[in-house]
Design an enzyme around this catalytic site. Structure first.
Site, PDB file in Angstrom:
ATOM      1  N   VAL B  77      38.389  43.186  45.616  1.00 41.23           N
ATOM      2  CA  VAL B  77      38.591  42.136  44.619  1.00 41.23           C
ATOM      3  C   VAL B  77      39.220  42.783  43.386  1.00 41.23           C
ATOM      4  O   VAL B  77      38.699  43.787  42.883  1.00 41.23           O
ATOM      5  CB  VAL B  77      37.240  41.481  44.247  1.00 41.23           C
ATOM      6  CG1 VAL B  77      37.439  40.380  43.214  1.00 41.23           C
ATOM      7  CG2 VAL B  77      36.537  40.944  45.501  1.00 41.23           C
ATOM      8  N   CYS B  78      40.294  42.221  42.902  1.00 40.79           N
ATOM      9  CA  CYS B  78      40.957  42.777  41.711  1.00 40.79           C
ATOM     10  C   CYS B  78      40.016  42.681  40.510  1.00 40.79           C
ATOM     11  O   CYS B  78      39.582  41.592  40.128  1.00 40.79           O
ATOM     12  CB  CYS B  78      42.244  42.020  41.408  1.00 40.79           C
ATOM     13  SG  CYS B  78      42.989  42.549  39.855  1.00 40.79           S
ATOM     14  N   ILE B  79      39.722  43.824  39.913  1.00 39.71           N
ATOM     15  CA  ILE B  79      38.721  43.863  38.838  1.00 39.71           C
ATOM     16  C   ILE B  79      39.192  43.107  37.598  1.00 39.71           C
ATOM     17  O   ILE B  79      38.412  42.378  36.974  1.00 39.71           O
ATOM     18  CB  ILE B  79      38.318  45.325  38.505  1.00 39.71           C
ATOM     19  CG1 ILE B  79      37.170  45.349  37.499  1.00 39.71           C
ATOM     20  CG2 ILE B  79      39.506  46.151  38.033  1.00 39.71           C
ATOM     21  CD1 ILE B  79      36.499  46.696  37.378  1.00 39.71           C
TER      22      ILE B  79
END
Lengths: 96, 130
Positions: B77-79
């Site tokens: 998941v893109c932070i």
């Protein structure tokens, strides 16, 4: 050879961009909202022969358009056929 | 063949993640490998452990989790996209002084570099977005 995956309705901006970007030898797969193209057999994409166009069967059924697609004799693929298209075409672009 | 999926739509409001999930099962059924799923933009909502759909409806987070458990698919998941949208892991919650968090394993907060790595490792990267 690129598989163009269109997710939006036929007259949307994304659809117009996809139409401009597509080249002979590519393929166009209509999924999600794009399957409403089944209701419009007069669209340019159904009249040309430069590239094949497919409708995703599950999305047609979900929207009640399956009969329209078969009535107009439009080509469909199921989700497995979608995978096969990605096997066949090395690159894909999703238009949204 | 190795596949990667980029998912940029929010569950229940956009069709992209639902299409991606069906596609994920279809590639595995055809004997391909799924090297990873990367959730970006509104796709980060797929990871929320607080999503509570009615019991007779698909819980898409659980469906992704099952994909990880049964096939070892990494769920990145893109932070930056996640923190903006309130999708926060336990360690990020502690760092920002929050009392709650809603992202747990097997989902992992990672950077965009992970997407590039996935793209390099795969023969096919398919985008699902709305």
């Amino acid at each position: 050879m690129i598989l163009h995956i269109l997710t939006t309705a036929p007259l949307s901006d994304a659809a117009r961009q996809a139409e401009q970007a597509i080249n002979p030898g590519d393929a166009l797969l209509l999924i999600e909202e794009a399957v409403s193209a089944a209701l419009q057999p007069d669209l340019d994409c159904w009249k040309q022969t430069d590239y094949p166009v497919f409708l995703l069967e599950e999305d047609l059924v979900a929207r009640g358009f399956a009969n329209a697609a078969s009535h107009h004799r439009l080509a469909t693929v199921d989700i497995e056929g979608f995978v096969q298209l990605t096997e066949q075409y090395e690159q894909s672009i999703t238009w949204y | 063949m190795d596949y990667g999926l980029l998912v940029m739509g929010a569950p229940y409001s956009q069709p992209a993640p639902h299409s991606a999930l069906r596609f994920a099962h279809a590639i595995l059924a055809r004997g391909h490998q799924l090297a990873g799923v990367f959730f970006y933009h509104d796709g980060v909502h797929n990871a929320s452990s607080l999503m509570t759909p009615p019991q007779d409806e698909l819980n898409i987070r659980e469906a992704w989790k099952a994909l990880h458990e049964q096939h070892g698919v990494p769920l990145d998941v893109c932070i930056a996209a996640a923190l903006r949208r309130g999708v926060v892991s336990e360690s990020e919650a502690a760092r920002h002084g929050y009392t709650a968090f809603n992202l747990e394993a097997p989902f992992e907060l990672t950077g965009l570099g992970q997407l590039l790595t996935l793209q390099q490792r795969c023969q096919r990267l398919i985008t699902f977005a709305n």
